[in-house]
Design an enzyme around this catalytic site. Structure first.
Site, PDB file in Angstrom:
ATOM      1  N   ASN A   1       0.858  -1.181   0.000  1.00 16.45           N
ATOM      2  CA  ASN A   1       0.000   0.000   0.000  1.00 16.45           C
ATOM      3  C   ASN A   1       0.897   1.234   0.000  1.00 16.45           C
ATOM      4  OD1 ASN A   1      -1.773   2.072   0.527  1.00 16.45           O
ATOM      5  ND2 ASN A   1      -2.353   1.349   2.572  1.00 16.45           N
ATOM      6  N   TRP A   2       0.973   1.895  -1.156  1.00 19.34           N
ATOM      7  CA  TRP A   2       1.893   3.034  -1.273  1.00 19.34           C
ATOM      8  C   TRP A   2       1.295   4.316  -0.694  1.00 19.34           C
ATOM      9  CZ3 TRP A   2       4.191   2.434  -6.950  1.00 19.34           C
ATOM     10  CH2 TRP A   2       4.975   1.278  -6.995  1.00 19.34           C
ATOM     11  N   LYS A   3       0.048   4.259  -0.271  1.00 14.31           N
ATOM     12  CA  LYS A   3      -0.641   5.419   0.325  1.00 14.31           C
ATOM     13  C   LYS A   3      -0.456   6.659  -0.540  1.00 14.31           C
ATOM     14  CE  LYS A   3      -0.262   3.259   4.800  1.00 14.31           C
ATOM     15  NZ  LYS A   3      -0.358   3.386   6.232  1.00 14.31           N
TER      16      LYS A   3
ATOM     17  N   GLU B   1      -5.609  -5.727  10.409  1.00 16.14           N
ATOM     18  CA  GLU B   1      -4.673  -4.632  10.648  1.00 16.14           C
ATOM     19  C   GLU B   1      -5.023  -3.939  11.961  1.00 16.14           C
ATOM     20  OE1 GLU B   1      -2.666  -3.369   6.735  1.00 16.14           O
ATOM     21  OE2 GLU B   1      -4.353  -2.037   7.105  1.00 16.14           O
TER      22      GLU B   1
ATOM     23  N   SER C   1       2.961  -2.422  10.390  1.00 11.66           N
ATOM     24  CA  SER C   1       4.412  -2.355  10.591  1.00 11.66           C
ATOM     25  C   SER C   1       5.128  -3.667  10.263  1.00 11.66           C
ATOM     26  CB  SER C   1       4.745  -1.887  12.018  1.00 11.66           C
ATOM     27  OG  SER C   1       4.216  -0.587  12.244  1.00 11.66           O
TER      28      SER C   1
ATOM     29  N   HIS D   1      -9.690   0.404   4.564  1.00 10.54           N
ATOM     30  CA  HIS D   1      -8.451   0.636   5.316  1.00 10.54           C
ATOM     31  C   HIS D   1      -8.758   1.549   6.507  1.00 10.54           C
ATOM     32  CE1 HIS D   1      -4.425   2.098   6.289  1.00 10.54           C
ATOM     33  NE2 HIS D   1      -3.981   1.016   5.690  1.00 10.54           N
TER      34      HIS D   1
ATOM     35  N   GLU E   1      -7.385   4.049   7.589  1.00 11.86           N
ATOM     36  CA  GLU E   1      -7.286   5.486   7.281  1.00 11.86           C
ATOM     37  C   GLU E   1      -8.540   5.978   6.554  1.00 11.86           C
ATOM     38  OE1 GLU E   1      -3.409   5.229   5.479  1.00 11.86           O
ATOM     39  OE2 GLU E   1      -2.598   4.677   7.441  1.00 11.86           O
TER      40      GLU E   1
ATOM     41  N   GLY F   1       1.684   2.009  10.797  1.00  9.54           N
ATOM     42  CA  GLY F   1       2.534   3.186  10.669  1.00  9.54           C
ATOM     43  C   GLY F   1       3.188   3.621  11.968  1.00  9.54           C
TER      44      GLY F   1
HETATM   45  C1  PEP Z   1      -1.089  -0.262   5.942  1.00 11.03           C
HETATM   46  O1  PEP Z   1      -1.179   0.889   5.595  1.00 11.03           O
HETATM   47  O2  PEP Z   1      -1.915  -1.081   5.555  1.00 11.03           O
HETATM   48  C2  PEP Z   1       0.025  -0.645   6.817  1.00 11.03           C
HETATM   49  C3  PEP Z   1       0.008  -1.828   7.354  1.00 11.03           C
HETATM   50  O3  PEP Z   1       0.993   0.302   7.040  1.00 11.03           O
HETATM   51  P1  PEP Z   1       2.428   0.049   7.791  1.00 11.03           P
HETATM   52  O4  PEP Z   1       3.011  -1.184   7.207  1.00 11.03           O
HETATM   53  O5  PEP Z   1       3.223   1.278   7.465  1.00 11.03           O
HETATM   54  O6  PEP Z   1       2.112  -0.079   9.237  1.00 11.03           O
END
Ligand code: PEP
Length: 255
Positions: A12-14, A170, A216, A98, A100, A176
């Site tokens: 996921n490049w956000k 998640e 993470s 997600h 976010e 993050g």
């Molecule tokens: C995500 O955005 O789905 C995610 C798991 O981010 P990160 O790996 O940076 O925690």
């Protein structure tokens, strides 16, 4: 991970990169994952970057997808991206719900469900995200929260869809933050989701559905997390912006 379920590693490049940067990263991801035949590998750039990334990835083993889609098929929805538009860009995947999106766009389980169904109907594979807040974990409500999200966000699917959908666990406190769920914490929830899936859709589909961990994930912890029986891959944020790190995570997905 269990033999019989093909792992998935998705990046996921956000809201990072631009057209040039995304194409360069896509080229590096192809190089870093070129020998990976043991899992599905996909990257999700921001919508305006997808076309350029698709040109790079076309004909390679790396697939691509969107980070979100509209619940509606088409129409006056300024700023939104439809399932059909993603399909026309060659996307095979789309992230849905997600944390976010849930936090900043107030998406509830009803919206998550509508988007998941829309994606499935268009032939996309949704990676639908669930996860508890830190306060919920501390209050001992993790499994209850997950049950609600799964039942309301992913209930009532046709059997073929219940097999095709990919679920991402998640924990919000691990996204993050650099803080990762321990392999045991992840496995507890993954196993719970699989049992819940069995109660909703039967044992056969529960044995087939793929459940990814996200939060993470790094090159250094990926093997241990994906070594858990019910962890079928990873949804990767920060570490997906480094082709080397992402490549290491893909290697760790080898059963
Ligand atoms: C995500 O955005 O789905 C995610 C798991 O981010 P990160 O790996 O940076 O925690």
């Amino acid at each position: 991970m269990m033999a019989g379920r093909r792992p998935v590693v998705a990046g996921n490049w956000k809201m990072h990169l631009d057209v040039q940067g995304a194409a360069a990263l896509a080229r590096d991801v192809v190089r870093a994952t070129s020998l990976a035949r043991w899992c599905d590998v996909a990257v999700m750039p921001s919508a305006p970057l997808i076309a350029g990334v698709a040109r790079v990835l076309e004909g390679t083993s790396v697939e691509w997808g969107g980070q979100d889609l509209a619940a509606e098929a088409q129409g006056a929805y300024t700023g939104d991206v439809s399932a059909a538009q993603l399909v026309s860009l060659g996307c095979r995947w789309v992230i849905v719900g997600h944390s976010e999106r849930r936090k900043y766009h107030l998406e509830g389980d009803d919206v998550v469900k509508a988007k998941t169904v829309r994606a499935l109907g268009a032939g996309l594979t949704p990676i639908t995200c669930v996860g508890e807040q830190l306060s919920e974990r501390k209050a001992g409500q993790t499994l209850h929260r997950i049950e609600t999200q799964v039942r309301f966000g992913l209930g009532g699917l046709a059997p073929a869809d219940a097999e095709r959908v990919v679920i991402a666990y998640e924990p919000v406190w691990a996204i993050g933050t650099g803080e990762t769920a321990t392999p045991a914490q992840a496995e507890e929830v993954h196993e719970y989701i699989r049992r819940l899936w069995a109660s909703m859709y039967g044992d056969t589909l529960a044995a087939k559905v793929r459940i990814l961990y996200g939060g993470s994930v790094k090159a250094s912890n990926a093997a241990e997390l994906m070594g858990q029986k019910d962890v079928d891959g990873a949804l990767v944020g920060g570490a997906a912006l480094s082709a080397n790190d992402f490549g290491e995570i893909v290697k760790a997905a080898r059963v």
